[in-house]
Structures are given as structure tokens and as C-alpha cells.
Scaffold this motif. Structure first.
Motif, mmCIF file in Angstrom:
data_model
loop_
_atom_site.group_PDB
_atom_site.id
_atom_site.type_symbol
_atom_site.label_atom_id
_atom_site.label_comp_id
_atom_site.label_asym_id
_atom_site.label_seq_id
_atom_site.Cartn_x
_atom_site.Cartn_y
_atom_site.Cartn_z
ATOM 1 N N ALA A 11 15.614 21.407 -29.532
ATOM 2 C CA ALA A 11 15.182 21.097 -28.162
ATOM 3 C C ALA A 11 16.367 20.681 -27.300
ATOM 4 C CB ALA A 11 14.124 20.000 -28.180
ATOM 5 N N LEU A 12 17.297 19.937 -27.880
ATOM 6 C CA LEU A 12 18.483 19.523 -27.139
ATOM 7 C C LEU A 12 19.362 20.729 -26.813
ATOM 8 C CD1 LEU A 12 19.440 16.222 -29.007
ATOM 9 C CD2 LEU A 12 18.764 16.434 -26.603
ATOM 10 N N ALA A 13 19.484 21.643 -27.760
ATOM 11 C CA ALA A 13 20.251 22.859 -27.503
ATOM 12 C C ALA A 13 19.630 23.645 -26.353
ATOM 13 C CB ALA A 13 20.322 23.720 -28.763
ATOM 14 N N GLU A 14 18.315 23.782 -26.370
ATOM 15 C CA GLU A 14 17.619 24.494 -25.305
ATOM 16 C C GLU A 14 17.788 23.785 -23.962
ATOM 17 O OE1 GLU A 14 16.076 27.332 -25.232
ATOM 18 O OE2 GLU A 14 15.657 27.869 -27.309
ATOM 19 N N THR A 15 17.746 22.466 -23.987
ATOM 20 C CA THR A 15 17.901 21.681 -22.755
ATOM 21 C C THR A 15 19.259 21.948 -22.109
ATOM 22 O OG1 THR A 15 16.439 19.912 -23.534
ATOM 23 C CG2 THR A 15 18.026 19.349 -21.794
ATOM 24 N N TRP A 16 20.318 21.871 -22.915
ATOM 25 C CA TRP A 16 21.656 22.043 -22.352
ATOM 26 C C TRP A 16 21.976 23.500 -22.049
ATOM 27 C CZ3 TRP A 16 24.377 18.346 -20.151
ATOM 28 C CH2 TRP A 16 23.974 17.036 -20.403
ATOM 29 N N MET A 17 21.257 24.414 -22.694
ATOM 30 C CA MET A 17 21.361 25.821 -22.300
ATOM 31 C C MET A 17 20.786 26.014 -20.903
ATOM 32 S SD MET A 17 20.299 27.407 -25.992
ATOM 33 C CE MET A 17 19.888 29.052 -25.419
ATOM 34 N N GLU A 18 19.705 25.304 -20.613
ATOM 35 C CA GLU A 18 19.109 25.368 -19.280
ATOM 36 C C GLU A 18 20.041 24.737 -18.249
ATOM 37 O OE1 GLU A 18 15.974 26.688 -18.201
ATOM 38 O OE2 GLU A 18 16.333 27.707 -20.124
ATOM 39 N N VAL A 19 20.695 23.654 -18.633
ATOM 40 C CA VAL A 19 21.648 23.009 -17.730
ATOM 41 C C VAL A 19 22.779 23.985 -17.384
ATOM 42 C CG1 VAL A 19 23.381 21.178 -17.513
ATOM 43 C CG2 VAL A 19 21.142 20.677 -18.528
ATOM 44 N N GLU A 20 23.302 24.653 -18.390
ATOM 45 C CA GLU A 20 24.366 25.634 -18.143
ATOM 46 C C GLU A 20 23.911 26.708 -17.165
ATOM 47 O OE1 GLU A 20 26.289 29.365 -18.270
ATOM 48 O OE2 GLU A 20 24.388 29.075 -19.327
ATOM 49 N N ALA A 21 22.700 27.229 -17.386
ATOM 50 C CA ALA A 21 22.205 28.338 -16.570
ATOM 51 C C ALA A 21 21.889 27.930 -15.139
ATOM 52 C CB ALA A 21 20.963 28.944 -17.231
ATOM 53 N N HIS A 22 21.387 26.707 -14.957
ATOM 54 C CA HIS A 22 20.873 26.327 -13.636
ATOM 55 C C HIS A 22 21.726 25.311 -12.875
ATOM 56 C CE1 HIS A 22 17.297 28.609 -14.510
ATOM 57 N NE2 HIS A 22 17.133 27.954 -15.642
ATOM 58 N N GLN A 23 22.590 24.605 -13.570
ATOM 59 C CA GLN A 23 23.425 23.600 -12.903
ATOM 60 C C GLN A 23 24.911 23.984 -12.898
ATOM 61 O OE1 GLN A 23 21.967 21.121 -11.358
ATOM 62 N NE2 GLN A 23 19.917 21.478 -12.203
ATOM 63 N N PHE A 24 25.407 24.437 -14.035
ATOM 64 C CA PHE A 24 26.828 24.747 -14.188
ATOM 65 C C PHE A 24 27.187 26.134 -13.668
ATOM 66 C CE2 PHE A 24 30.129 26.753 -16.805
ATOM 67 C CZ PHE A 24 31.178 25.855 -16.691
#
Length: 214
Positions: A95-108
Motif C-alpha cells: 500500500a505504501l508503494a502504491e501511495t508513493w507511486m501515486e505521489v510520483e504520478a500526480h505531484q512530482f
């Protein structure tokens, strides 16, 4: 039958998929798409990605596009081969991996892509960089990196103690970004810098980034 990747080695999205394939130790064939002639905007490529963007992947009867979705597919299908890039043995770590994957896609991704377009892509077409736009996007990126600095002060990688797609997905854009005069946005943040030094020197990263030259 080897997996086929249709794209370009200099493309950040293509490189993202190649990094995953290599990290998993999977055989693949890279089929270059002639972007200059617009091959990605016409058939037969449009039958693989109707939006006319690279890369596309063919794995037997399976055809996929969108690099992050492709990587999720590869990581799930081959979870027992190579690096477990989705931390599939732990619900929380996954779940943490998925969370930070979303951060990369939408924030970074949004600000760094806009910066790279101004600094690298536009000059290739004779368009001068818009310094005001760069400044605006650098401010946005800086706020994201401040969050990363805090996160990485507590763990080695974004999803915890293990390398995952959450880290890998950042690599292609950062390969180009670190060649610009704005690289201090990374190097000035100790924990972000240490993280980048780690993931950028992985053998797979070195192999794929060697072909990322524009």
C-alpha cells in the motif's frame, strides 16, 4: 516469446518500462518508433495506443500502454522473479508503494516534466526557455521535494526499507533533470540526495540511462 516494447530509449516513459523489465531480469525486444516521422500518430502504432504516445508493450496476446500501468502489470505477473517492486508479500508495504507511486504520478511528474520541457525540449525546436515558467514550476517541485526530504529522513526508500516502483518511476525524469543547472534542488536536500545517489547508481539504472541522450 520475448516481450516487445515499442518506443524510444530517450523517452522517459519508455525508459521507465525498460528499467522495470531489467530490474525483473526479463528478456525483451525494443522496437524503435520513428517519432520524427510521426509513426506514433498513425497505424499500426495507433492500434496499440489510440492516443499516439509511446511506449506500448506486447506480451503475447496482451497489449498495453501507459508506462506506469505496464510496470504494475509486469511487477504483478513476475512478482517471484527479480526484485519485488510492489512489495507483494506485505499488505502495508504494498500500500505504501502504491501511495508513493501515486505521489510520483500526480505531484512530482507534472512540475519536473514542465521544467524539462522548457530547459531541454523547447530549445531543440528553437524555442527559448520561459524563465518565469521555470521559476513557477521549480517552486512547485521544491515543495514536493521538501515532502520527500522529510519522508526519506525516516526510511531509505519512499515506500520503506525496500526499493520499489515508487522509487524506480522517478528515475527517467531525474536522469535528465540532474544534467541541468537546477540539479541543486536534489543535491541541496541531504536525504533526497542520498536517495538519488543510491537509485541512480544501481546497475540497471546505469545501463538504461546510458542510452538516454538527447
Amino acid at each position: 516469446m520475448a516481450i516487445k516494447v515499442l518506443g524510444s530509449p530517450v523517452s522517459t516513459c519508455t525508459a521507465r518500462v525498460l528499467l522495470c523489465l531489467c530490474e525483473k531480469g526479463l528478456e525483451y525486444e525494443l522496437l524503435p518508433i520513428d517519432l520524427a516521422s510521426g509513426a506514433h500518430k498513425r497505424q499500426p502504432f495507433l492500434s496499440l495506443n489510440p492516443f499516439g504516445q509511446i511506449p506500448a508493450l506486447e506480451d503475447g496476446e496482451v497489449s498495453l500502454f501507459e508506462s506506469r500501468a505496464i510496470n504494475r502489470y509486469l511487477a504483478r505477473k513476475h512478482k517471484d522473479i527479480g526484485t519485488d517492486l510492489l512489495q507483494s508479500n506485505s499488505l502495508v508495504e504494498s500500500a505504501l508503494a502504491e501511495t508513493w507511486m501515486e505521489v510520483e504520478a500526480h505531484q512530482f511528474d507534472r512540475p519536473i516534466t514542465a521544467i524539462l520541457r522548457q530547459i531541454i525540449v523547447n530549445p531543440m525546436y528553437g524555442i527559448a526557455p520561459d524563465e518565469k515558467a521555470i521559476e513557477t514550476e521549480m517552486e512547485k517541485l521544491g515543495k514536493v521535494l521538501d515532502v520527500y526530504e522529510e519522508r526519506l529522513s525516516k526510511c531509505k526508500y519512499l515506500a520503506g526499507d525496500n526499493y520499489s516502483l515508487a522509487d524506480l518511476h522517478h528515475i527517467p525524469s531525474l536522469v535528465y533533470f540532474m544534467k541541468t543547472t537546477k540539479a541543486n534542488a536534489i543535491t541541496s536536500r541531504p536525504h533526497v540526495s542520498a536517495w538519488w545517489n543510491d537509485i541512480s547508481t544501481k546497475p540497471v539504472t546505469v545501463k538504461i540511462s546510458a542510452n538516454m541522450k538527447v
